[in-house]
Design an enzyme around this catalytic site. Structure first.
Site, PDB file in Angstrom:
ATOM      1  N   GLU A  42      38.021  29.256  52.290  1.00 42.40           N
ATOM      2  CA  GLU A  42      36.444  29.151  52.125  1.00 42.40           C
ATOM      3  C   GLU A  42      36.023  28.612  50.678  1.00 42.40           C
ATOM      4  O   GLU A  42      36.419  28.895  49.864  1.00 42.40           O
ATOM      5  CB  GLU A  42      35.872  30.653  52.214  1.00 42.40           C
ATOM      6  CG  GLU A  42      34.218  30.520  52.115  1.00 42.40           C
ATOM      7  CD  GLU A  42      33.682  31.964  52.299  1.00 42.40           C
ATOM      8  OE1 GLU A  42      32.511  32.223  52.721  1.00 42.40           O
ATOM      9  OE2 GLU A  42      34.557  32.983  52.394  1.00 42.40           O
ATOM     10  N   LYS A 109      28.582  28.277  58.292  1.00 49.20           N
ATOM     11  CA  LYS A 109      28.771  29.585  58.252  1.00 49.20           C
ATOM     12  C   LYS A 109      27.523  30.306  58.922  1.00 49.20           C
ATOM     13  O   LYS A 109      26.171  29.930  58.335  1.00 49.20           O
ATOM     14  CB  LYS A 109      29.151  30.188  57.040  1.00 49.20           C
ATOM     15  CG  LYS A 109      29.371  31.667  57.037  1.00 49.20           C
ATOM     16  CD  LYS A 109      29.990  31.921  55.676  1.00 49.20           C
ATOM     17  CE  LYS A 109      30.492  33.319  55.297  1.00 49.20           C
ATOM     18  NZ  LYS A 109      31.002  33.700  53.978  1.00 49.20           N
ATOM     19  N   CYS A 145      34.741  33.506  57.108  1.00 46.95           N
ATOM     20  CA  CYS A 145      34.815  34.860  56.690  1.00 46.95           C
ATOM     21  C   CYS A 145      34.000  35.818  57.351  1.00 46.95           C
ATOM     22  O   CYS A 145      34.663  36.182  58.287  1.00 46.95           O
ATOM     23  CB  CYS A 145      34.569  34.626  54.963  1.00 46.95           C
ATOM     24  SG  CYS A 145      35.180  36.030  54.153  1.00 46.95           S
ATOM     25  N   GLY A 282      44.443  45.982  20.847  1.00 47.58           N
ATOM     26  CA  GLY A 282      44.520  47.168  19.802  1.00 47.58           C
ATOM     27  C   GLY A 282      45.479  48.362  20.569  1.00 47.58           C
ATOM     28  O   GLY A 282      44.938  48.881  21.536  1.00 47.58           O
ATOM     29  N   GLY A 285      48.939  54.052  20.665  1.00 48.13           N
ATOM     30  CA  GLY A 285      49.780  54.902  21.239  1.00 48.13           C
ATOM     31  C   GLY A 285      49.453  55.878  22.310  1.00 48.13           C
ATOM     32  O   GLY A 285      50.333  56.698  22.890  1.00 48.13           O
TER      33      GLY A 285
END
Length: 538
Positions: A42, A109, A145, A282, A285
């Site tokens: 599409e 469509k 779709c 960043g 831990g």
């Protein structure tokens, strides 16, 4: 016999020249494999979704020129190409059949979706007529779709004589959507009695990821072709004497692989299509930044990823050790920048203004904002994009800092619940040849922002299993707090989470765009007012 080539390729919104070249390449490959027709996704000509580009008359003119260029360069194969069209003063989501250098037919469509991330009624008018074309002796109906998601368009194609349904799609993925699509198309096959081919777009476009996963159903509703997810592919299906067959049949991915691949493709295309030189992350831990780092390296390559650890006096040695181990495994560039000097400077500057006031989250947020400043400075200098690391659970309840850990350009795991973060981290470790990339310490230790001594996430939030269940029910399923409590979740936690979710809206509006992998993410799907006095049903 009609041989159909199905091209799920990675179109870029607005790159008309590039998309035309890609379609021509697919057509040449299809022709070499003996195909009579090439089916594209599409709006393949312009990419999906073009959004407000579709409000520009010049955009339609440019698309029309690109379509003419494409038609003039196609020979020896028919191509069905999706494109926006201005026709008799109205705009349509269209598909045109090109044969022998000419446009021979155009379908418009009929069903325009206006839900979730879709906003097509803003731009298009619906078509009203079926389009059935004869290709190598076979009568083919064209749908686009949303046409297949309800009765009407496919049935009209059958009534007009179609023997085979060809469907162009730009269907963004969310987890477990494969079976939903198959069921929808199966309903149309059952209603019409004819087989159908579903060609879907692949690639990342801002917060959306299109997973390809093109497939075909024979007249008995059996999947007879399936192309891979999250990669470009050209499939071949043959239609003869009412039977649709194919040798292309890929397996479905398990949920964790589907989610992880969606994140990787989303990062790769966002960075690549916007022109940034790489990514900056960043590290803390913790598990969120660890997963984000893995996704970035898998998407871009280690040479384009720069990780930065910014320890404070509250950062545990374990956090530093685990981050260094990840860098050793992944091989990307890495720096450590202690933020204690900046914390001391801020404290000296603000002490006169804070005199007599107790320490609180203000001082914690300053740490996050120092880190955000450092990352953005590195981004400015290097041309790399900062990837934020906040997950959906935290975004829901505002457990994040504006201009701190929310600072950045793309939110990789913005739509990933914390419980899924753990599953994806373990999944990523199964892909390793040697030692796990994400150390076990990161996965098993209690999550913490490490902004004050002995801090744990669960000091401020319910257990993540409970939090995620509440957010999913309220935000994705639109259930009232009363219904959520009745389902067995603790009333105190429900009240707390719903309140936090509501008051955090102003933060989410300022968050970077992020990848959507659920049926409803904090982005195009979620449009709640910031100023809002509605009282929920308890």
């Amino acid at each position: 016999m009609l041989r159909i080539a199905v091209a799920q390729f990675n179109a870029t919104v607005g790159d008309l020249t590039g998309n035309v070249e890609r379609i021509i390449q697919c057509a040449a490959a299809a022709k070499a494999r003996g195909a009579h027709v090439l089916l594209t996704p599409e709006l393949a000509l312009c990419g999906y979704p073009p959004e407000d580009l579709l409000l520009r008359p010049d955009f339609y003119r440019a698309c029309n020129r690109a379509l003419d260029d494409l038609a003039s360069r196609i020979d020896g194969i028919a191509v069905i190409v999706g494109h926006p069209e201005e026709h008799d003063g109205t705009c349509h989501n269209a598909a045109t059949i090109i044969e022998n250098g000419q446009r021979t037919a155009t379908y418009r469509k009929m069903r325009l979706p206006n839900y979730e991330v879709f906003d097509e009624k803003r731009y298009f008018e619906p078509g009203s007529e079926p389009c059935v074309v004869t290709l190598n002796g076979v009568r083919c109906g064209i749908n686009i779709c949303a046409d297949i998601w309800e009765e009407g368009a496919a049935e009209l194609s059958r009534q007009a004589g179609a023997e085979l349904l060809l469907v162009l799609n730009a269907s963004p993925c969310h987890l477990d959507k494969t079976q939903e699509r198959v069921q929808v198309l199966a309903d149309r096959v059952e209603a019409t009695g004819i087989p159908a081919i579903y060609c879907n777009l692949v690639g990342g476009q801002d917060e959306l990821v299109f997973d390809g996963d093109s497939f075909a159903l024979d007249a008995g509703k059996k999947v007879c072709m399936r192309l891979p997810q999250f990669e470009e592919a050209l499939g071949i299906a043959d239609f003869e004497a009412g039977r649709l067959t194919s040798d292309d049949l890929c397996h479905e991915l398990p949920l964790e692989a589907e989610a992880y691949n969606a994140l990787v493709l989303g990062v790769r295309d966002y960075i690549g299509k916007t022109g940034f030189k790489g990514a900056i992350i960043g590290l803390s831990g913790g598990i969120d930044s660890a997963l984000t780092l893995c996704v970035a390296v898998d998407a871009l390559g280690a040479d384009k990823v720069h990780a930065v650890m910014m320890p404070s006096p509250y950062t545990a040695q374990m956090s530093l050790d685990d981050s260094r181990e990840m860098i050793r495994q992944l091989g990307c560039s890495y720096d450590e920048i202690a933020i204690a000097p900046a914390m001391e400077t801020y404290a000296a500057m603000l002490d006169p203004l804070f005199a007599g006031l107790p320490a609180d989250t203000t001082e914690e947020n300053i740490q996050a904002r120092i880190r955000g400043n450092i990352l953005m400075a590195l981004s400015n200098k290097t041309g790399k994009l900062v990837l934020t690391t906040g997950n959906k659970s935290e975004m829901a309840v505002g457990y994040c800092t504006l201009y701190g850990d929310m600072a950045g350009g793309f939110a990789v795991i913005k739509d990933v619940y914390k419980t899924l973060v753990y599953r994806l981290s373990r999944y990523r470790n199964t892909l390793c040849q040697g030692d796990p990339v994400i150390p076990e310490n990161i996965i098993v230790r209690p999550p913490s922002a490490e902004l004050k001594p002995d801090q744990k996430d669960q000091d401020s939030l319910p257990e993540y299993e409970v939090l995620d269940a509440i957010v999913r029910a309220y935000m994705e399923e639109d259930r009232s707090p009363r219904e959520i409590i009745a389902a067995g979740l603790p009333e105190a936690d429900v009240r707390r989470v719903v309140r936090l979710l509501r008051i955090a809206e102003y933060k989410r509006r300022q968050a970077p765009v992020g990848i959507r992998i659920t049926p409803r993410g904090f982005g195009k799907d979620w449009r709640y007012p910031i100023t809002n006095r509605y009282v929920d049903e308890f």
